[in-house]
Design a protein around this motif. Structure first.
Motif, PDB file in Angstrom:
ATOM      1  N   TRP A 171       0.828  -1.212   0.000  1.00  0.00           N
ATOM      2  CA  TRP A 171       0.000   0.000   0.000  1.00  0.00           C
ATOM      3  C   TRP A 171       0.858   1.256   0.000  1.00  0.00           C
ATOM      4  O   TRP A 171       0.546   2.233  -0.683  1.00  0.00           O
ATOM      5  N   LEU A 172       1.940   1.237   0.755  1.00  0.00           N
ATOM      6  CA  LEU A 172       2.812   2.409   0.852  1.00  0.00           C
ATOM      7  C   LEU A 172       3.551   2.682  -0.457  1.00  0.00           C
ATOM      8  O   LEU A 172       3.905   3.826  -0.738  1.00  0.00           O
ATOM      9  N   ASP A 173       3.765   1.640  -1.262  1.00  0.00           N
ATOM     10  CA  ASP A 173       4.430   1.845  -2.560  1.00  0.00           C
ATOM     11  C   ASP A 173       3.543   2.627  -3.520  1.00  0.00           C
ATOM     12  O   ASP A 173       4.028   3.392  -4.345  1.00  0.00           O
ATOM     13  N   ALA A 230      -7.709  -0.287  13.161  1.00  0.00           N
ATOM     14  CA  ALA A 230      -6.551  -0.181  12.273  1.00  0.00           C
ATOM     15  C   ALA A 230      -6.090  -1.577  11.850  1.00  0.00           C
ATOM     16  O   ALA A 230      -6.264  -2.536  12.598  1.00  0.00           O
ATOM     17  N   PRO A 231      -5.504  -1.691  10.662  1.00  0.00           N
ATOM     18  CA  PRO A 231      -5.188  -0.618   9.714  1.00  0.00           C
ATOM     19  C   PRO A 231      -6.308  -0.308   8.716  1.00  0.00           C
ATOM     20  O   PRO A 231      -6.176   0.594   7.907  1.00  0.00           O
ATOM     21  N   CYS A 232      -7.412  -1.069   8.792  1.00  0.00           N
ATOM     22  CA  CYS A 232      -8.459  -0.903   7.777  1.00  0.00           C
ATOM     23  C   CYS A 232      -9.275   0.376   7.927  1.00  0.00           C
ATOM     24  O   CYS A 232      -9.921   0.806   6.978  1.00  0.00           O
ATOM     25  N   LEU A 279       5.150   0.627  10.190  1.00  0.00           N
ATOM     26  CA  LEU A 279       4.393   0.768   8.951  1.00  0.00           C
ATOM     27  C   LEU A 279       3.098   1.550   9.185  1.00  0.00           C
ATOM     28  O   LEU A 279       2.688   2.347   8.337  1.00  0.00           O
ATOM     29  N   LEU A 280       2.464   1.329  10.337  1.00  0.00           N
ATOM     30  CA  LEU A 280       1.281   2.116  10.682  1.00  0.00           C
ATOM     31  C   LEU A 280       1.633   3.597  10.780  1.00  0.00           C
ATOM     32  O   LEU A 280       0.853   4.460  10.355  1.00  0.00           O
ATOM     33  N   LYS A 281       2.792   3.891  11.336  1.00  0.00           N
ATOM     34  CA  LYS A 281       3.230   5.282  11.449  1.00  0.00           C
ATOM     35  C   LYS A 281       3.427   5.895  10.065  1.00  0.00           C
ATOM     36  O   LYS A 281       3.042   7.045   9.824  1.00  0.00           O
ATOM     37  N   LYS A 282       3.992   5.118   9.143  1.00  0.00           N
ATOM     38  CA  LYS A 282       4.174   5.601   7.776  1.00  0.00           C
ATOM     39  C   LYS A 282       2.816   5.808   7.093  1.00  0.00           C
ATOM     40  O   LYS A 282       2.646   6.739   6.297  1.00  0.00           O
ATOM     41  N   GLN A 283       1.868   4.937   7.407  1.00  0.00           N
ATOM     42  CA  GLN A 283       0.516   5.082   6.871  1.00  0.00           C
ATOM     43  C   GLN A 283      -0.094   6.405   7.334  1.00  0.00           C
ATOM     44  O   GLN A 283      -0.693   7.144   6.545  1.00  0.00           O
ATOM     45  N   THR A 341       1.423  13.327   9.816  1.00  0.00           N
ATOM     46  CA  THR A 341       2.079  13.239  11.119  1.00  0.00           C
ATOM     47  C   THR A 341       1.733  11.916  11.788  1.00  0.00           C
ATOM     48  O   THR A 341       0.779  11.245  11.389  1.00  0.00           O
ATOM     49  N   THR A 342       2.521  11.538  12.789  1.00  0.00           N
ATOM     50  CA  THR A 342       2.207  10.347  13.591  1.00  0.00           C
ATOM     51  C   THR A 342       1.689  10.737  14.964  1.00  0.00           C
ATOM     52  O   THR A 342       1.350   9.877  15.763  1.00  0.00           O
ATOM     53  N   ASN A 343       1.646  12.033  15.220  1.00  0.00           N
ATOM     54  CA  ASN A 343       1.201  12.515  16.528  1.00  0.00           C
ATOM     55  C   ASN A 343      -0.323  12.430  16.622  1.00  0.00           C
ATOM     56  O   ASN A 343      -1.041  13.113  15.882  1.00  0.00           O
ATOM     57  N   PRO A 344      -0.861  11.593  17.531  1.00  0.00           N
ATOM     58  CA  PRO A 344      -2.319  11.398  17.600  1.00  0.00           C
ATOM     59  C   PRO A 344      -3.034  12.555  18.294  1.00  0.00           C
ATOM     60  O   PRO A 344      -3.474  12.456  19.438  1.00  0.00           O
TER      61      PRO A 344
END
Length: 266
Positions: free
Chosen positions: A66-68, A94-96, A157-161, A168-171
């Protein structure tokens, strides 16, 4: 549901895409769906952390494709997702929850339901989970466990998503509001529902054209407590496995030393 992974049922009809962010009552929502849809529901957090190793390994592969974000990779991504969700009536967490666009294309008749929560309390709750997932010793402790040894990589990978989608990854509350706005922009109004688990059976059953379960209270699962218990469970498993490994190494070294002394000092 909550701490027990669901088992797929061949022939189950997929009906609901759970698009609510983690820590918005997704475990309670999943348990409720299992009742009114009369079939297994794929709760991402539970399946990945408590299911067989193929679960987390599959999602690592899916997220990598997915990231590609290439044409062929997108088709592969959707094929792998469909295979993972085969036999389930719904998917949540997550991740859906961030893959609802792909899921809408795969399941054109499925309802998109986003569980909601007060943004302030959501931010506080997610910050706790964010901190737990970054514990420095996790990778080493989980290494002896066949499935969970991939957990730290899965989280990365979730962070990259999140970075790809939200920047951002900051929730924080901005992400929460951004997610809601994204849903409203993409999902047709007649296909989208926002649902607070505090509201119980009635609005959910009405949206899905199902009867309200008689004499059965709406499930109330404490997501935070469940996550804490699962974390302790796997850390305990990892430490126990390491103890056994160290004991085996100790016995092996002792035997080797005994053989050495028997050969050279007799």
């Amino acid at each position: 549901m909550g701490q027990n992974p669901s088992v797929p049922r061949p022939g189950a009809r997929f009906q609901v895409i759970g698009a609510g962010l983690s820590r918005t009552g997704t475990a309670s929502f999943s348990a409720a769906l299992e009742t009114i849809l009369d079939g297994p529901v794929y709760h991402g957090g539970t399946q990945i952390t408590m299911g067989p190793p193929i679960e987390i390994k599959s999602w690592v592969r899916i997220l990598q494709y997915w990231l590609d974000d290439k044409g062929a990779d997108r088709l592969t991504t959707m094929k792998l997702i469909r295979h993972r969700l085969d036999g389930f009536t719904a998917v949540t967490d997550a991740p859906c929850s961030q893959l609802f666009e792909e899921l809408m294309e795969m399941y054109p008749n499925a309802k998109v339901i986003c569980t909601t929560r007060d943004p302030v309390s959501w931010e506080e709750s997610m910050s706790q989970i964010h901190h737990m997932a970054l514990l420095w010793f996790l990778r080493g402790v989980l290494l002896p466990l066949p499935g969970m040894r991939h957990f730290v990589h899965y989280i990365s990978l979730l962070k990259k998503q999140w970075v790809k989608i939200y920047g951002t990854t900051n929730p924080n509350r901005t992400i929460y509001e951004q997610h809601i706005a994204w849903l409203k922009e993409v999902v047709p109004e007649d296909r989208l529902m926002f649902f607070d688990v505090k509201d119980g059976w009635e609005p959910l059953c009405k949206a899905l054209d199902k009867e309200v379960p008689k004499d059965k209270p709406f499930p109330r699962i404490n997501d935070g407590a469940a996550i804490d218990q699962i974390a302790r469970y796997h850390i305990r498993r990892g430490l126990t496995r390491w103890s056994a490994i160290c004991a085996m190494i100790g016995v092996t070294v002792a035997l080797e030393l005994q053989i050495f002394f028997n050969i050279f000092y007799k």
